[in-house]
Enzyme design. Structure first.
Site, PDB file in Angstrom:
ATOM      1  N   ASP A 123       0.858  -1.178   0.000  1.00  0.00           N
ATOM      2  CA  ASP A 123       0.000   0.000   0.000  1.00  0.00           C
ATOM      3  C   ASP A 123       0.896   1.231   0.000  1.00  0.00           C
ATOM      4  O   ASP A 123       2.126   1.112  -0.072  1.00  0.00           O
ATOM      5  CB  ASP A 123      -0.964  -0.006   1.198  1.00  0.00           C
ATOM      6  CG  ASP A 123      -0.221  -0.080   2.535  1.00  0.00           C
ATOM      7  OD1 ASP A 123       1.022   0.060   2.546  1.00  0.00           O
ATOM      8  OD2 ASP A 123      -0.877  -0.257   3.573  1.00  0.00           O
ATOM      9  N   ASP A 161       1.603   4.899   2.057  1.00  0.00           N
ATOM     10  CA  ASP A 161       1.337   5.651   3.283  1.00  0.00           C
ATOM     11  C   ASP A 161       1.841   7.087   3.154  1.00  0.00           C
ATOM     12  O   ASP A 161       2.960   7.320   2.683  1.00  0.00           O
ATOM     13  CB  ASP A 161       2.027   4.993   4.479  1.00  0.00           C
ATOM     14  CG  ASP A 161       1.576   3.565   4.705  1.00  0.00           C
ATOM     15  OD1 ASP A 161       0.393   3.271   4.444  1.00  0.00           O
ATOM     16  OD2 ASP A 161       2.399   2.737   5.143  1.00  0.00           O
ATOM     17  N   ASP A 193      -3.091   4.930   2.869  1.00  0.00           N
ATOM     18  CA  ASP A 193      -3.324   5.336   4.255  1.00  0.00           C
ATOM     19  C   ASP A 193      -2.809   6.755   4.458  1.00  0.00           C
ATOM     20  O   ASP A 193      -1.700   7.089   4.038  1.00  0.00           O
ATOM     21  CB  ASP A 193      -2.601   4.406   5.242  1.00  0.00           C
ATOM     22  CG  ASP A 193      -3.162   2.995   5.240  1.00  0.00           C
ATOM     23  OD1 ASP A 193      -4.303   2.815   4.769  1.00  0.00           O
ATOM     24  OD2 ASP A 193      -2.457   2.076   5.691  1.00  0.00           O
TER      25      ASP A 193
END
Length: 502
Positions: free
Chosen positions: A336, A338, A426
């Protein structure tokens, strides 16, 4: 000639009054036990330095045993000192700091145990003769037990060993056995930092964090080229199923274990079971599984950074955006992406994330969002739990990323003609005065951060988390505007983000 240590025949874990320590002065540093080597220092100077240290709250043992944490020597040749130490039969020698008198002098001046730096270490950097079973000479060097005192390189010279350790660590993690999981992660971290390849078990002599289980695994792999224990785990149905289930966004080990015990073995089993009520996160995890289970490239991370950056600066011109996680550590791919987002204007960060989410909705690229408001309260700090999630405002997103925005295109599967993919993103929004601590914590790696906090607690009597650094001796929080400030507070040499892949 060195004076051989006198080790009692029967000995329990040392209590404050044991090990020949005078108890007239108050002990301030229970986790640090010194032993001063008398050779070259002389008995009178050793006695004087011992008394000096004790008046400042240090424990100084008169005998050398496995409870000693810091061995201090003055004007001594490293090879002869290490030869003597190895002849003492100490089981805990790999975890002891063997230090020059400069560390002692610095500690006396500061009135506390200062952080051990490379310049303090007495180490043998030459090579020993080839050990039995080794085809090359074996390097001998002091390797710190803390990942925050080791620099990783882009090259892993012991990948076959560390991959095996990671499988075992993951297996223990899926079984929610934290102790063995951490043991194998620490062992893997040590081997990742070595600039040379382990070619025989003797080459691991003196390395920290390698227990009997890890050494047996190393020996097996070096002998057969693989580990029978690891192969058994990889072929185990339970391991394969739990690994599959936990690969879904929003599914943790406990949920995966519950599903496995109900006899479920595949995604289709789960989705066809009417009694299972998936939450919003899990529903999105299954819906976009093909995309978000596939690695995200650095080019895709940069494209997402441009999207978030545009949104942030449309809301507040002085906004700050920082890419964190593996990509900040120089990784080419990640699971992912961040980001930290904040603003110098105090209090304005509280509305930053909701406004970003609204803009992403307007652009039609928000596929999922879970916003968590800030619960940050300085009066509830410092946290004693490493794994505790920080209290800053944060949101977990799934965004639609168009291929036209990515340099050289998307990291897509063959035959995928959609022209876009879903990516996990995120965002965390700390107050500006907490930015440095949040940046350090969210950069990782997880093992580096864990050891950084362990080092702060055990070596410096401080508590560190994503919010703050608290000095327990001075009973105060330490301010920091950069990561370098935090390393300086801890007495550590600064380590660049790309050297933290522990």
């Amino acid at each position: 000639m060195f004076h051989a240590p006198i080790v009692p025949r029967v000995r329990k874990r040392s209590r404050p009054a044991e090990a020949g320590v005078a108890r007239h002065e108050a002990v301030k540093f229970e986790d640090v036990r010194l032993y001063l080597v008398e050779r070259k220092m002389g008995s009178s100077r050793r006695s004087f330095l011992t008394q000096l240290a004790r008046t400042k709250g240090f424990i100084v043992d008169d005998i050398l045993s496995d409870v000693v944490t810091h061995v201090v020597s003055e004007d001594c040749e490293a090879p002869s000192l290490w030869t003597w130490l190895k002849e003492c039969g100490l089981r805990n020698l790999p975890n002891m700091h063997v230090l020059d008198i400069s560390w002692f002098t610095d500690s006396m001046r500061e009135g506390r145990p200062v952080a051990v730096e490379t310049r303090h270490l007495i180490q043998v950097c030459d090579t020993l003769p080839t050990l039995p079973g080794c085809s090359t000479p074996t390097p001998v060097a002091r390797v710190s037990q803390y990942a925050c005192q080791r620099r990783t390189t882009t090259e892993n010279n012991n990948k076959i060993l560390t991959d095996a350790f990671e499988v075992l660590a993951e297996s223990y993690e899926l079984n929610q056995l934290e102790g063995p999981c951490l043991a194998f992660r620490r062992a893997a971290s040590v081997l990742k930092s070595l600039p040379w390849a382990v070619q025989c078990l003797g080459a691991t002599q003196g390395l920290p964090c390698l227990g009997e289980h890890t050494k047996a695994l190393i020996e097996e792999i070096l002998q057969y080229g693989h580990s029978f224990e690891v192969e058994k785990i990889l072929s185990d149905e339970r391991y394969q199923t739990l690994k599959l289930f936990t690969s879904v966004f929003g599914v943790g080990p406990k949920t995966a274990e519950k599903w496995y015990r109900r006899g479920l073995r595949s995604f289709s089993d789960i989705l066809a079971e009417p009694s299972i009520q998936l939450n919003r996160m899990q529903q999105s995890g299954f819906l976009h599984y093909g995309d978000i289970s596939r690695a995200v490239s650095k080019a895709e991370a940069r494209a997402l950074g441009n999207i978030i950056d545009e949104a942030v600066h449309a809301i507040t011109p002085d906004g700050i955006l920082a890419l964190t996680g593996g990509f900040r550590r120089g990784k080419e791919f990640g699971h992912d992406v961040d980001f930290i987002v904040t603003t110098p204007e105090q209090g304005k960060e509280e509305t930053l994330l909701p406004n970003i989410i609204d803009r992403l909705k307007e652009q039609g690229i928000l596929l999922y969002s879970d916003y968590q408001t800030s619960t940050f309260d300085i009066s509830k700090l410092p946290s004693h739990k490493f794994e505790a999630m920080d209290h800053f405002a944060k949101c977990f997103l799934i965004l639609r990323l168009e291929g036209s925005l990515v340099d050289r295109g998307l990291n897509s599967t063959e035959g995928d003609s959609r022209g876009w993919r879903a990516v996990r993103v995120d965002l965390v929004s700390p107050p500006m005065e907490r930015y440095a601590y949040a940046l350090l914590g969210w950069t990782g790696s997880r093992q580096f951060e864990r050891d950084l906090r362990r080092f702060a607690r055990l070596e410096q009597h401080m508590l560190l988390d994503n919010h703050a650094l608290y000095d327990k001796t001075k009973k105060e929080f330490l301010a920091a505007t950069t990561e370098r400030d935090i390393f300086a507070h801890l007495g550590l040499e600064y380590i660049e983000p790309w050297q933290r892949n522990a």
